[in-house]
Design a protein around this motif. Structure first.
Motif, PDB file in Angstrom:
ATOM      1  N   VAL A 140     132.180  50.910  -8.352  1.00 57.99           N
ATOM      2  CA  VAL A 140     132.125  52.221  -8.916  1.00 57.99           C
ATOM      3  C   VAL A 140     130.586  52.728  -8.155  1.00 57.99           C
ATOM      4  O   VAL A 140     130.677  53.930  -7.817  1.00 57.99           O
ATOM      5  CB  VAL A 140     131.716  52.081 -10.666  1.00 57.99           C
ATOM      6  CG1 VAL A 140     130.955  53.574 -10.821  1.00 57.99           C
ATOM      7  CG2 VAL A 140     132.704  51.410 -11.357  1.00 57.99           C
ATOM      8  N   ILE A 141     129.595  52.127  -7.894  1.00 54.26           N
ATOM      9  CA  ILE A 141     128.501  52.734  -7.108  1.00 54.26           C
ATOM     10  C   ILE A 141     129.024  53.190  -5.872  1.00 54.26           C
ATOM     11  O   ILE A 141     128.637  54.157  -5.282  1.00 54.26           O
ATOM     12  CB  ILE A 141     127.363  51.445  -6.978  1.00 54.26           C
ATOM     13  CG1 ILE A 141     126.831  50.953  -8.373  1.00 54.26           C
ATOM     14  CG2 ILE A 141     126.153  52.078  -6.010  1.00 54.26           C
ATOM     15  CD1 ILE A 141     125.916  49.945  -8.338  1.00 54.26           C
ATOM     16  N   LYS A 142     129.944  52.303  -5.005  1.00 56.12           N
ATOM     17  CA  LYS A 142     130.257  52.758  -3.827  1.00 56.12           C
ATOM     18  C   LYS A 142     131.214  54.093  -4.031  1.00 56.12           C
ATOM     19  O   LYS A 142     130.772  54.822  -3.237  1.00 56.12           O
ATOM     20  CB  LYS A 142     131.303  51.763  -3.225  1.00 56.12           C
ATOM     21  CG  LYS A 142     130.702  50.564  -2.502  1.00 56.12           C
ATOM     22  CD  LYS A 142     131.876  49.569  -2.018  1.00 56.12           C
ATOM     23  CE  LYS A 142     131.188  48.321  -1.472  1.00 56.12           C
ATOM     24  NZ  LYS A 142     132.213  47.489  -0.906  1.00 56.12           N
ATOM     25  N   ALA A 143     131.796  54.297  -4.987  1.00 50.95           N
ATOM     26  CA  ALA A 143     132.603  55.498  -5.319  1.00 50.95           C
ATOM     27  C   ALA A 143     131.750  56.681  -5.369  1.00 50.95           C
ATOM     28  O   ALA A 143     131.882  57.778  -4.735  1.00 50.95           O
ATOM     29  CB  ALA A 143     133.663  55.285  -6.275  1.00 50.95           C
ATOM     30  N   LEU A 144     130.500  56.495  -6.139  1.00 46.82           N
ATOM     31  CA  LEU A 144     129.739  57.506  -6.443  1.00 46.82           C
ATOM     32  C   LEU A 144     128.660  57.795  -5.267  1.00 46.82           C
ATOM     33  O   LEU A 144     128.636  58.799  -5.015  1.00 46.82           O
ATOM     34  CB  LEU A 144     128.994  57.193  -7.595  1.00 46.82           C
ATOM     35  CG  LEU A 144     129.763  57.137  -8.768  1.00 46.82           C
ATOM     36  CD1 LEU A 144     128.676  56.614 -10.061  1.00 46.82           C
ATOM     37  CD2 LEU A 144     130.257  58.353  -9.261  1.00 46.82           C
TER      38      LEU A 144
END
Length: 199
Positions: A140-144
């Motif tokens: 999720v962090i990577k996507a954000l």
């Protein structure tokens, strides 16, 4: 970008000195991270990440792993008070779990979403108050990060080189500038860092 509600998107993750959030043995290879999780600096960092947050955002693996661990800490009167405070916060907070396979939420006060992270975050930022904490869920962090939607990064840097594993900061992310808001170094050489996105 923050809208009129002023909600920030914050992300917390621990990394090895060479930038990995897990070792070469796969997602469960956390040896370079786990041995620093109970230091005073790490526990103070844990207290810091949730002090202004009202929503927890998790990937499925973390949601299921956290469910097996944190509720028992919340109920354990002998647990470290900082661990217990986080556990109680996590139990009581609104939780959003990203999953393509779950059909129902694994927690009370949680909902499952199967949508792009940017869309879900935009919806969360348009309503409510308090920070939105993406806790240790690298996918999720990577996507954000890819959509430049993270306002604050809480990083624990553990002084070990894993020599392999999964990286948080991958090639292809948009260029961005960050301001150091807080730093603390522990006796074992672990570092708690807080960076705010310069916009």
């Amino acid at each position: 970008m923050t809208n009129s509600t002023g909600r920030r998107v914050t992300a917390n993750i621990s990394l090895s000195l060479d930038g990995h959030y897990s070792g070469p043995g796969g997602p469960g290879d956390m040896g370079a991270i786990v041995s620093y999780a109970t230091t005073d600096v790490a526990r103070a960092h844990l207290a810091r990440i949730h002090e202004t947050a009202t929503t927890a955002v998790l990937g499925r693996l973390n949601a299921e792993g956290f469910l097996g661990f944190w509720p028992a800490i919340a109920a354990d009167e002998n647990a470290d008070p900082r661990d217990r405070a986080y556990a109680k916060w996590l139990t009581d907070a609104e939780k959003v779990v990203f999953s393509t396979t779950l059909t129902e939420a694994p927690w009370d006060r949680a909902r499952v979403v199967n949508a792009p992270a940017a869309d879900v975050i935009a919806d969360l930022k348009a309503n409510g108050e308090g920070d939105i904490l993406v806790n240790s869920s690298a996918s999720v962090i990577k996507a954000l990060l890819a959509d430049d939607l993270v306002d604050r990064l809480y990083l624990m840097i553990c002084p070990e080189i894993t020599g392999g594993g999964q990286r948080l900061f991958v090639d292809g992310l948009p260029a961005s500038k960050w301001k150091l808001a807080y730093q603390e170094v522990g006796e074992l050489g672990e570092m708690a860092l807080v960076y705010d996105r310069s916009r």
